[in-house]
Every structure is written in C-alpha cells, then in structure tokens.
Design a protein around this motif. Structure first.
Motif: not given
Length: 275
Positions: A26-52
């Motif tokens: 969800a949108d959070v005004p007043g803060a720079w967005p955080i973009v997560h960049v995943h690792g080698f040969a894998i999708s971004g799914t495993y980054l979701m626990p921290t992103a949440r």
C-alpha cells in the motif's frame, strides 16, 4: 491487478517490450519507496518476509527481474548492467523519482550498478549478503559454496528456490554466474557515494573471509556501514526477516543499530578501520 494479503497487490508492467511481474504494498506518503532486488537465478518471492515487515514505513516493491520467476523470458540472459537498466525502467514505469534499494546476493551488484548509472535516483542502498568477485570464483568453488549454504538455510527456502532454479536453467546459470564473479562490485562500492548499509551473515559461505571484509572497510568511505547478523546464512531476507528489517529500519531512521532481542540472530555493527 490482483489483491493479495496484507494490502499487497500483484500485477505486471512492460519493460522494453516484455512483461515484468511485481508485488507492491500500500502507498505510504512522505517516504521514498523501497525496491527489493533479488538474487541469482531466483525470483523475488523469498524477499517478501522482509518486505512485508518494512511495508509500514514506505511503499515496497518486489519485482521479478526480466527472465526470472513470473516475469516474461527474454531471448538471452541479461547481465548485470542490463538488469540495472531494467530496474531503472521499472522505477520509470512507477513514476518513482528516487528510491531506497535493498539488494540480496546478485541484487547487490545490480543495485550498485543502478546507483553508478543514476545516482540521483537512489537515496540509499542496502546490500544484504553481497555476492560476486574473487571469493566466489571459479564455478566449482561457487557450486560448493552454494551447496554448503543450502544446508544452512531455512528448510522452507527450498520450496521457493528449487522451482525458480529449475526454471532459470543451467545455460542461463552458467552465463550469468560467469559475469557475476567478474563484475567490479568493489570498484562500484568505492566510487558510489550513496549512503550504503552492508548486512552480512556469520554463516554465509559465499561471504568473503574477515580479513577481506576488514580490507573493504578500510577502503570504503564513511558513507558505508557494515552490520553482522550472527547465525544468518546467505538468504537472510527469508530466514531472518525480523532482525534484518530491524537493522534496515534503524539505519534508515539514523538511530544506533542494536540487536532486537525478540528476533533470531544477534546483530552488531562492525567497527572497521578507515583510510
């Protein structure tokens, strides 16, 4: 666009004529967005626990880079500079003026390349378990490191990683890994003046030995902070999301990084020599 749990949505956008899958909070005004960049040969799914866990402080975006996960395949394997261009295209598609990049593994050199190419677009960089360089050369050594790491990761990580690795395939793996180990990550780190936090795990077999970490700390400027999470292996975004999110939040807020006693692992900031 589909709505998933916790106010997150999933959809695709077009990057250079190809569909790229992403997850966005969800949108959070007043803060720079955080973009997560995943690792080698894998999708971004495993980054979701921290992103949440970071979604309350800023809009978080977790894309699958072109050719990975649920994003459309390309006719060739994108190297580090091309993946950095794709990240910039993603920022443009969202209309993000500036962001915080949180990379893991291969996502670290990709994030550094983004900051090198467009420093005005990056407010800060978080490098989680940086990979690549001399310590991961050659291919046989890297495979052994990955095998050791696999035994140290949370067992649930396999359910995420194995399908992604199989989809990425051995040919793409060989081409990209060869570039990853040759990419000048240290040069980028030393030249990019964007405030940078590196978070490393004590059980990460892909991490350089302590003497090398101290050497990098000596060469890096005061804009670089290094934190160690005891007990964490390579994919700490998945295995230690609470502790990692706590470290990132503390650093972004400009407060002292200390251990969160309610989370697994023990965090300390490394006092590294400076030139």
């Amino acid at each position: 666009m589909s709505v998933v749990d916790g106010g997150w949505t999933e959809s695709t956008l077009e990057v250079q004529g190809h569909h790229v899958f992403y997850r966005i909070s969800a949108d959070v005004p007043g803060a720079w967005p955080i973009v997560h960049v995943h690792g080698f040969a894998i999708s971004g799914t495993y980054l979701m626990p921290t992103a949440r866990l970071l979604a309350a402080r800023a809009t978080n975006v977790v894309p699958d880079l072109p050719g990975y996960g649920r994003s459309e395949d390309w006719d060739y394997t994108l190297g580090i500079p091309a993946l950095a261009v794709a990240v910039l295209d993603i920022l443009d598609a969202f209309g993000f003026e500036k962001v915080v990049l949180v990379g893991n593994s291969m996502g670290c050199p990709v994030s550094l390349e983004v900051a090198h190419a467009a420093p005005d677009r990056v407010d800060r960089i978080v490098l989680v378990s940086p990979a690549g360089g001399v310590h991961n050369q050659g291919l046989g050594r890297a495979v052994r490191q990955l095998a050791i790491d696999g035994a140290r990761e949370n067992r649930r990580m396999a359910r995420v990683a194995v399908p992604d690795y199989l989809r990425f395939g051995p040919v793409n793996t060989f081409h990209l890994f060869s570039e990853l180990t040759r990419f000048p990550s240290l040069e980028r780190l030393l030249k990019v003046k964007v405030p940078t936090l590196a978070v490393i795990g004590s059980r990460d077999p892909l991490m350089a030995p302590p003497a090398r970490v101290r050497e990098v700390g000596r060469l890096a400027g005061d804009h670089t902070t290094v934190a160690l999470i005891e007990g964490a292996a390579h994919a700490m975004n998945f295995s230690h999301p609470g502790e990692l999110a706590h470290v990132i939040s503390s650093w972004l807020d400009g407060v002292e990084i200390i251990d969160d006693p309610d989370q697994p692992g023990f965090t300390r900031v490394l006092q590294l020599p400076r030139e």
